[in-house]
Design a protein around this motif. Structure first.
Motif, PDB file in Angstrom:
ATOM      1  N   HIS A  99       9.872   4.966   2.295  1.00 47.68           N
ATOM      2  CA  HIS A  99       9.393   6.115   1.514  1.00 47.68           C
ATOM      3  C   HIS A  99       8.937   5.620   0.148  1.00 47.68           C
ATOM      4  CE1 HIS A  99       9.137  10.408   0.576  1.00 47.68           C
ATOM      5  NE2 HIS A  99       9.405  10.015  -0.667  1.00 47.68           N
ATOM      6  N   THR A 100       7.731   6.026  -0.245  1.00 44.67           N
ATOM      7  CA  THR A 100       7.159   5.530  -1.501  1.00 44.67           C
ATOM      8  C   THR A 100       7.919   6.084  -2.700  1.00 44.67           C
ATOM      9  OG1 THR A 100       4.972   5.360  -0.485  1.00 44.67           O
ATOM     10  CG2 THR A 100       5.070   5.352  -2.891  1.00 44.67           C
ATOM     11  N   ALA A 101       8.467   5.175  -3.512  1.00 45.13           N
ATOM     12  CA  ALA A 101       9.174   5.561  -4.735  1.00 45.13           C
ATOM     13  C   ALA A 101       8.267   5.418  -5.948  1.00 45.13           C
ATOM     14  CB  ALA A 101      10.423   4.697  -4.909  1.00 45.13           C
ATOM     15  N   LEU A 102       7.546   4.312  -6.005  1.00 49.27           N
ATOM     16  CA  LEU A 102       6.605   4.051  -7.098  1.00 49.27           C
ATOM     17  C   LEU A 102       5.324   3.481  -6.517  1.00 49.27           C
ATOM     18  CD1 LEU A 102       8.978   2.207  -9.632  1.00 49.27           C
ATOM     19  CD2 LEU A 102       8.140   4.553  -9.850  1.00 49.27           C
ATOM     20  N   HIS A 103       4.205   3.944  -7.019  1.00 50.22           N
ATOM     21  CA  HIS A 103       2.943   3.353  -6.568  1.00 50.22           C
ATOM     22  C   HIS A 103       2.006   3.264  -7.769  1.00 50.22           C
ATOM     23  CE1 HIS A 103      -0.069   1.963  -3.817  1.00 50.22           C
ATOM     24  NE2 HIS A 103      -0.913   2.880  -4.229  1.00 50.22           N
ATOM     25  N   GLN A 104       2.004   2.087  -8.407  1.00 57.13           N
ATOM     26  CA  GLN A 104       1.164   1.819  -9.582  1.00 57.13           C
ATOM     27  C   GLN A 104       0.473   0.474  -9.385  1.00 57.13           C
ATOM     28  OE1 GLN A 104       3.889   1.954 -12.890  1.00 57.13           O
ATOM     29  NE2 GLN A 104       4.595   4.012 -12.405  1.00 57.13           N
ATOM     30  N   PRO A 105      -0.470   0.424  -8.426  1.00 57.08           N
ATOM     31  CA  PRO A 105      -1.104  -0.861  -8.123  1.00 57.08           C
ATOM     32  C   PRO A 105      -1.839  -1.469  -9.311  1.00 57.08           C
ATOM     33  CG  PRO A 105      -2.255   0.963  -7.045  1.00 57.08           C
ATOM     34  CD  PRO A 105      -0.974   1.508  -7.571  1.00 57.08           C
ATOM     35  N   GLU A 106      -2.311  -0.599 -10.236  1.00 61.26           N
ATOM     36  CA  GLU A 106      -3.001  -1.121 -11.419  1.00 61.26           C
ATOM     37  C   GLU A 106      -2.046  -1.943 -12.291  1.00 61.26           C
ATOM     38  OE1 GLU A 106      -1.257   2.867 -12.526  1.00 61.26           O
ATOM     39  OE2 GLU A 106      -2.290   2.007 -10.784  1.00 61.26           O
ATOM     40  N   ASN A 107      -0.738  -1.728 -12.122  1.00 56.38           N
ATOM     41  CA  ASN A 107       0.277  -2.515 -12.831  1.00 56.38           C
ATOM     42  C   ASN A 107       0.939  -3.546 -11.922  1.00 56.38           C
ATOM     43  OD1 ASN A 107      -0.081  -0.967 -15.206  1.00 56.38           O
ATOM     44  ND2 ASN A 107       1.271   0.634 -14.409  1.00 56.38           N
TER      45      ASN A 107
END
Length: 355
Positions: A99-107
């Motif tokens: 389950h996605t908790a954090l999704h900040q690919p730019e970081n």
């Protein structure tokens, strides 16, 4: 020589918190891939887990680490119960998205909880999981990952459109698979119907009674994300930062919020579909939102196809099962044309139970 068939338990938990989708399916390779889903089930979250998962973006990394362990154990228990209930005894492995908790690919950051070693130990089965991390390490968005399944399992459709927490789409363009998140859908609609003590807007009936607030609609359509070129993806953080405050600033009736947001979704989706006339496979919970589908059909020139209930509800779990198969075969399951990574690659962590 690689095996030609695989019996897999595929597991998916989406951002809309509908529950955990689990399937047991067979995948067969004979010049192309085919599949058969034998068993499928959505296991609803308890109120405690639903509340905990909805607050993940507010947690510290230490808190997330503890939740990750607990969720991995919980997931293992839930999958074990599914296997036992359906008397499944021929499994090559479990393929789980977590389950996605954090999704900040730019970081350079993406975190899916539920992929710890305790998952394999609880199940006493090989587990293939954590499919997004490597892609982000290669400079990609880590999402969406389903398009490889669209290409290999649903090639007869010009567009594959999923209406879940977010709307995402995939299609072939210049012999490459293109895919991206279009806009939020159920993650916003459900947020507002929860205020009426409802889990969702049944068939879009509430939205259909509301009125469009045109100023809000214009501002939603002008959000900067919609001007970006693919590859691009959305997360809960973006919604909480950009969408909810904008909507709330107008202090509208819930029905008017729903009506306006449905129109926003239909406009953003039709912009993509109107690039060419084609068959569109629609899956995800939003496929049951008759009013939303009506508005997409009205604004689009493509042929909207609603498949069987099994495909609507379990396509993502089915595809994550395939991602596991491709990882087991060390074949490409992440496409750089989709995620923006530096190369195509075979992604996923393989967990072997400790004996």
């Amino acid at each position: 020589m690689a095996k030609s068939y695989y019996n897999v338990v595929g597991v998916m938990s989406g951002t809309s918190l509908d529950g955990i989708d689990i399937i047991y399916a067979t995948y067969v390779y004979d010049n192309n891939w085919t599949f058969k889903i034998h068993k499928s089930e959505t296991l609803k979250y308890s109120e405690i887990w639903k509340s905990s998962l909805s607050q993940l973006v507010t947690k510290t990394l230490d808190e997330l680490s503890e939740i990750d362990k607990a969720y991995s154990k919980y997931l293992g228990t839930v999958i074990s119960e599914f296997i036992k209930k359906h008397n499944i005894n021929d499994i090559n492995f479990i393929a789980s998205h977590g389950h996605t908790a954090l999704h900040q690919p730019e970081n350079g950051l993406t975190l899916q909880i539920g992929n710890q070693q305790i998952l394999a130990n609880t199940l006493n089965e090989k587990v293939i999981c954590d499919f997004r991390v490597q892609d982000v390490e290669y400079g990609g968005q880590g999402a969406p990952l389903v398009p490889i399944g669209d290409r290999l399992l649903f090639e007869k459709y010009g567009f594959c459109l999923n209406l879940g927490g977010f709307a995402n789409i995939s299609f072939e363009e210049n012999n490459e698979r293109i895919a991206f998140d279009i806009c939020p859908v159920n993650i916003v609609l459900n947020h507002y119907v929860f205020k009426l003590n409802l889990d969702f807007d049944d068939k879009g009936k509430l939205a259909s009674t509301g009125k469009i607030h045109f100023e809000l609609l214009t501002k939603l359509n002008q959000l900067e994300f919609y001007q970006q070129k693919p590859p691009k993806s959305l997360g809960l953080e973006w919604v909480k930062e950009n969408v909810i405050p904008l909507i709330d600033s107008y202090n509208l009736r819930i029905e008017d919020v729903l009506r306006t947001f449905v129109e926003h979704v239909a406009i953003q989706i039709s912009k993509i579909l109107n690039q060419e006339k084609a068959k569109v496979l629609v899956t995800g919970g939003g496929a049951y939102n008759d009013f939303l589908i009506h508005r997409i059909k009205f604004l689009s020139k493509s042929q909207i196809m609603i498949p069987s209930k099994e495909i609507i509800e379990f396509k993502e779990a089915l595809v994550f099962g395939l991602l596991g198969v491709l990882r087991e075969r060390n074949e490409v399951n992440c496409l750089k044309s989709v995620t923006g990574a530096s190369k195509n690659h075979s992604s996923g962590k393989i967990l072997i139970p400790n004996t």
